[in-house]
Write a protein that holds these residues in place. Structure first.
Motif, PDB file in Angstrom:
ATOM      1  N   SER A 124     -46.332 -21.550   7.083  1.00 23.34           N
ATOM      2  CA  SER A 124     -46.835 -20.221   6.711  1.00 23.34           C
ATOM      3  C   SER A 124     -46.110 -19.505   5.573  1.00 23.34           C
ATOM      4  O   SER A 124     -45.745 -18.335   5.701  1.00 23.34           O
ATOM      5  CB  SER A 124     -46.851 -19.298   7.951  1.00 23.34           C
ATOM      6  N   PRO A 125     -45.872 -20.187   4.439  1.00 25.88           N
ATOM      7  CA  PRO A 125     -45.223 -19.478   3.323  1.00 25.88           C
ATOM      8  C   PRO A 125     -46.217 -18.568   2.612  1.00 25.88           C
ATOM      9  O   PRO A 125     -47.425 -18.654   2.845  1.00 25.88           O
ATOM     10  CB  PRO A 125     -44.805 -20.623   2.393  1.00 25.88           C
ATOM     11  N   ASN A 126     -45.672 -17.697   1.768  1.00 23.96           N
ATOM     12  CA  ASN A 126     -46.541 -16.948   0.868  1.00 23.96           C
ATOM     13  C   ASN A 126     -46.800 -17.834  -0.346  1.00 23.96           C
ATOM     14  O   ASN A 126     -45.868 -18.399  -0.918  1.00 23.96           O
ATOM     15  CB  ASN A 126     -45.868 -15.650   0.449  1.00 23.96           C
ATOM     16  N   HIS A 135     -38.109 -21.145   4.307  1.00 27.47           N
ATOM     17  CA  HIS A 135     -39.282 -21.756   4.919  1.00 27.47           C
ATOM     18  C   HIS A 135     -38.949 -23.032   5.675  1.00 27.47           C
ATOM     19  O   HIS A 135     -39.793 -23.616   6.349  1.00 27.47           O
ATOM     20  CB  HIS A 135     -40.341 -22.058   3.851  1.00 27.47           C
ATOM     21  N   HIS A 161     -50.453 -20.337   8.370  1.00 26.11           N
ATOM     22  CA  HIS A 161     -50.971 -18.992   8.072  1.00 26.11           C
ATOM     23  C   HIS A 161     -50.373 -18.503   6.749  1.00 26.11           C
ATOM     24  O   HIS A 161     -49.512 -17.628   6.717  1.00 26.11           O
ATOM     25  CB  HIS A 161     -50.565 -18.070   9.231  1.00 26.11           C
ATOM     26  N   GLY A 163     -49.640 -16.754   3.190  1.00 16.26           N
ATOM     27  CA  GLY A 163     -49.887 -15.446   2.598  1.00 16.26           C
ATOM     28  C   GLY A 163     -50.604 -15.654   1.281  1.00 16.26           C
ATOM     29  O   GLY A 163     -49.981 -15.864   0.244  1.00 16.26           O
ATOM     30  N   ASP A 321     -53.061 -10.161  11.283  1.00 13.48           N
ATOM     31  CA  ASP A 321     -52.487 -10.859  12.427  1.00 13.48           C
ATOM     32  C   ASP A 321     -53.292 -10.628  13.701  1.00 13.48           C
ATOM     33  O   ASP A 321     -53.417 -11.527  14.527  1.00 13.48           O
ATOM     34  CB  ASP A 321     -51.018 -10.461  12.630  1.00 13.48           C
ATOM     35  N   ARG A 328     -57.587 -17.334  17.201  1.00 16.54           N
ATOM     36  CA  ARG A 328     -56.895 -18.477  17.790  1.00 16.54           C
ATOM     37  C   ARG A 328     -57.291 -18.692  19.229  1.00 16.54           C
ATOM     38  O   ARG A 328     -57.326 -19.812  19.713  1.00 16.54           O
ATOM     39  CB  ARG A 328     -55.372 -18.272  17.673  1.00 16.54           C
ATOM     40  N   VAL A 341     -41.751 -17.895  13.611  1.00 22.40           N
ATOM     41  CA  VAL A 341     -41.557 -16.918  12.540  1.00 22.40           C
ATOM     42  C   VAL A 341     -40.158 -16.315  12.688  1.00 22.40           C
ATOM     43  O   VAL A 341     -39.677 -16.134  13.809  1.00 22.40           O
ATOM     44  CB  VAL A 341     -42.635 -15.803  12.625  1.00 22.40           C
ATOM     45  N   GLN A 345     -39.222 -10.563  11.797  1.00 20.11           N
ATOM     46  CA  GLN A 345     -40.573 -10.072  12.094  1.00 20.11           C
ATOM     47  C   GLN A 345     -40.772  -9.846  13.591  1.00 20.11           C
ATOM     48  O   GLN A 345     -41.911  -9.756  14.062  1.00 20.11           O
ATOM     49  CB  GLN A 345     -41.611 -11.043  11.535  1.00 20.11           C
TER      50      GLN A 345
HETATM   51  N1  ARG Z   1     -46.297 -15.465   5.259  1.00 22.09           N
HETATM   52  C1  ARG Z   1     -45.293 -14.866   6.071  1.00 22.09           C
HETATM   53  C2  ARG Z   1     -43.936 -14.910   5.365  1.00 22.09           C
HETATM   54  O1  ARG Z   1     -43.694 -15.729   4.526  1.00 22.09           O
HETATM   55  C3  ARG Z   1     -45.134 -15.525   7.416  1.00 22.09           C
HETATM   56  C4  ARG Z   1     -46.354 -15.531   8.251  1.00 22.09           C
HETATM   57  C5  ARG Z   1     -46.035 -15.767   9.681  1.00 22.09           C
HETATM   58  N2  ARG Z   1     -47.187 -15.818  10.506  1.00 22.09           N
HETATM   59  C6  ARG Z   1     -47.887 -14.758  10.916  1.00 22.09           C
HETATM   60  N3  ARG Z   1     -48.946 -14.949  11.638  1.00 22.09           N
HETATM   61  N4  ARG Z   1     -47.540 -13.536  10.611  1.00 22.09           N
HETATM   62  O2  ARG Z   1     -43.070 -14.139   5.697  1.00 22.09           O
END
Ligand code: ARG
Length: 577
Positions: A124-126, A135, A161, A163, A321, A328, A341, A345
């Motif tokens: 789930s990276p951006n 990551h 997931h 970003g 989310d 899901r 995660v 967060q």
């Molecule tokens: N894209 C987010 C980041 O890099 C993490 C996402 C995690 N998953 C979620 N469902 N919020 O920080």
């Protein structure tokens, strides 16, 4: 014959009912491995309290209802200390249990009785940014959990997931338009994306005209403007290629089909907001649509909102989310929703889960768990950075790991062909990085230490891989005379190894429940140490034929257990290194 631990448990449960009444039949006998004996039963202490009877007396009453002569050696049942029941198993019981393990491809790991559909959010990276060491943990931890849960018979659905939506794309797209206008080729090659992102950011911060255009772009993107979407898609595509390459290098099982990013949920957010508002769960607060889940408050004890729709009409991370959680479970059929995660967060996810609860999206058996983890630190105990103070690019870190492993393998075994050495170096280097991460308690931060992680001694990946390869070198020396025979456990070191081998199922199940892979690492390290004590105390190849055959089978079980365990951690187990 079932696993001796299961047999003991069943016997004690029946005895509990006989000694204290049917209502005690499902009391956990608290059966544990022990240093004092093979196993220990600790139920007399808690039961003593409940029954207001001295625990030793409780233990005796329990034993009076038990015949364990087919399982324990003579004199192998004793009440010790305040009321521990110590049990020593018969050698033939151990031998028979191991023969059964030998025939079991799952090595004693039982299949789950009520399988879950586990939806695991990891990686789930951006996108449109380089992946960095931050990551690493989500990818490695998530991959291991996916493997362990699948091995236990659960259905696993991975969700990457990413970003891939929101305000940054306004400036990225405008920068892309500019670059092309200037007649330059905009290289969206994944390795260049980092520079591209930084350049766009600088322009956004310093050029108000550009910033305005970027903001307009965001609106066009949200509105689904075709030309804007086409430009956006170029970033998505190049990022996907890059991500796939990193995961492939890391040996993480995420594939393109697992990508379901924030953009996917965009179209569902309006309806979601309306529904929450209509049901009275979300309320307008100074123009923004918010949910105030009970139990969350800010510094001044004021209730904290999860913002569903911002004042300007845009949707944020929280709304996405919520939509993803609902998807899901409603569409993917998930019953156990895992979020691998970072700890930063924690509050966000706790609020998302709380709101989902209010909305009725987390009714049993559906549940959500935040698989939280700490940060990777440098020598200075601050976030790991490169020497120039930048984020370390993940791909460079992996390259360095393989390079270091190459040197270490060359020193250890100069006889490998260059081809094989390269392959082994990759397995050892990547394995070292993964193991260093997985063997730490995931909740804690850990210090990234090259020297420790590629060492062949201590609780490291290379040590375990080497232990496995060493067993294979025994097989090579044994030649083809190794087949046949039966396991006969006799010597103390054989007994110790046998008990360790029999504990694999429990170690795997523990990861399934606690989602803490370091427990499996600890188990494998213990197994490798037991094996090495066994190998020191008990000659294998030079033993008389029957013993030799039995010990070779012990070697085989040890190698298979090590390999299976390492594979569950996503680590290869080469046969020679
Ligand atoms: N894209 C987010 C980041 O890099 C993490 C996402 C995690 N998953 C979620 N469902 N919020 O920080």
């Amino acid at each position: 014959m079932p696993h001796p631990e299961l047999l003991l448990r069943a016997r004690f449960e029946a005895a509990l009912a006989r000694a204290f009444g049917a209502e005690y039949q499902h009391t956990d006998p608290l059966l544990r491995r022990s240093d004092r004996a093979d196993f220990q039963v600790n139920v007399a202490m808690s039961l003593g309290k409940a029954l207001r009877r001295p625990p030793r007396e409780v233990a005796q009453a329990l034993l009076a209802e038990l015949d364990l002569s087919d399982l324990c050696v003579e004199g192998g049942i004793e009440v010790a200390g305040p009321g521990f029941i110590n049990l020593t198993l018969r050698n033939d019981v151990l031998s028979e249990a191991l023969s059964e393990l030998l025939a079991d491809t799952a090595l004693g790991v039982p299949k789950a009785v009520t399988p879950d559909v586990c939806v695991i959010d990891y990686g789930s990276p951006n996108i449109a940014k380089e992946m960095h060491v931050g990551h690493l943990r989500s990818s490695i931890l998530g991959d291991t959990l996916a493997r362990v849960l699948a091995f236990r018979g659960h259905r696993v659905v991975a969700q990457n997931h990413v970003g891939d939506w929101g305000t940054p794309f306004g400036m990225l797209i405008e920068h892309l338009v500019d670059v092309r206008q200037e007649g330059r080729a905009a290289d969206l090659d994944p390795s260049e994306l980092g520079d591209f992102y930084r350049a766009a950011r600088v322009k956004f911060d310093t050029d108000p005209g550009f910033a305005d255009r970027a903001r307009t772009r965001v609106v066009q993107l949200q509105a689904g403007d075709a030309a804007t979407l086409a430009l956006w898609q170029q970033f998505v595509n190049s990022s996907k290629r890059y991500m796939a390459a990193v995961f492939e290098r890391l040996g993480v099982g995420l594939v393109d089909a697992d990508v379901r990013g924030e953009s996917f949920f965009n179209a569902k957010l309006g309806e979601l907001a309306d529904e929450l508002q209509a049901r009275g769960i979300a309320v307008l607060d100074d123009g923004a649509l918010c949910v105030f889940p009970p139990g969350f408050s800010g510094r001044e004890a004021e209730p904290l909102p999860l913002i569903v729709r911002k004042k300007d009409g845009g949707f944020g991370y929280g709304a996405t989310d919520l939509a993803a959680l609902r998807f899901r479970h409603e569409v993917l059929g998930g019953t156990r929703l895992l979020y691998v995660v970072g700890a930063t967060q924690q509050q966000h996810l706790a609020m998302v889960f709380a709101v989902a609860n209010m909305a009725g999206w987390l009714e049993p058996p559906v549940r959500a768990e935040h698989v939280s983890f700490g940060s990777v630190l440098g020598d200075d105990r601050k976030m790991l950075k490169s020497r120039s103070g930048e984020n370390i690019r993940l791909i460079e870190l992996l390259d360095e790991a393989v390079e270091r492993a190459h040197a270490a393998v060359l020193e250890k075994n100069p006889d490998l062909s260059e081809d094989e050495r390269r392959r082994v170096a990759r397995q050892v280097g990547i394995g070292a990085v993964k193991y260093a991460d997985l063997s730490c308690d995931r909740i804690k931060d850990y210090v990234f230490d090259w020297r420790r992680m590629v060492a062949f001694e201590g609780n490291t990946g290379p040590y375990l891989q080497y232990a496995h390869a060493r067993i294979h070198s025994i097989f090579r020396k044994a030649g083809d005379q190794q087949a046949g025979g039966a396991i006969r456990v006799l010597a103390p070191a054989e007994r110790a190894l046998a008990l360790e081998l029999l504990a694999f199922g429990r170690a795997v199940s523990e990861v399934e429940v606690t989602l803490e892979p370091h427990k499996l690492c600890g188990y494998l390290y213990g197994l490798a140490t037991s094996f090495s004590s066994f190998f020191e105390a008990c000659p294998v190849l030079k033993a008389p034929p029957e013993e030799r055959a039995s010990r070779l089978l012990l070697c085989e079980l040890s190698a298979r257990t090590l390999r299976t365990g390492l594979n569950l951690l996503g680590i290869d187990a080469p046969e020679r290194m």
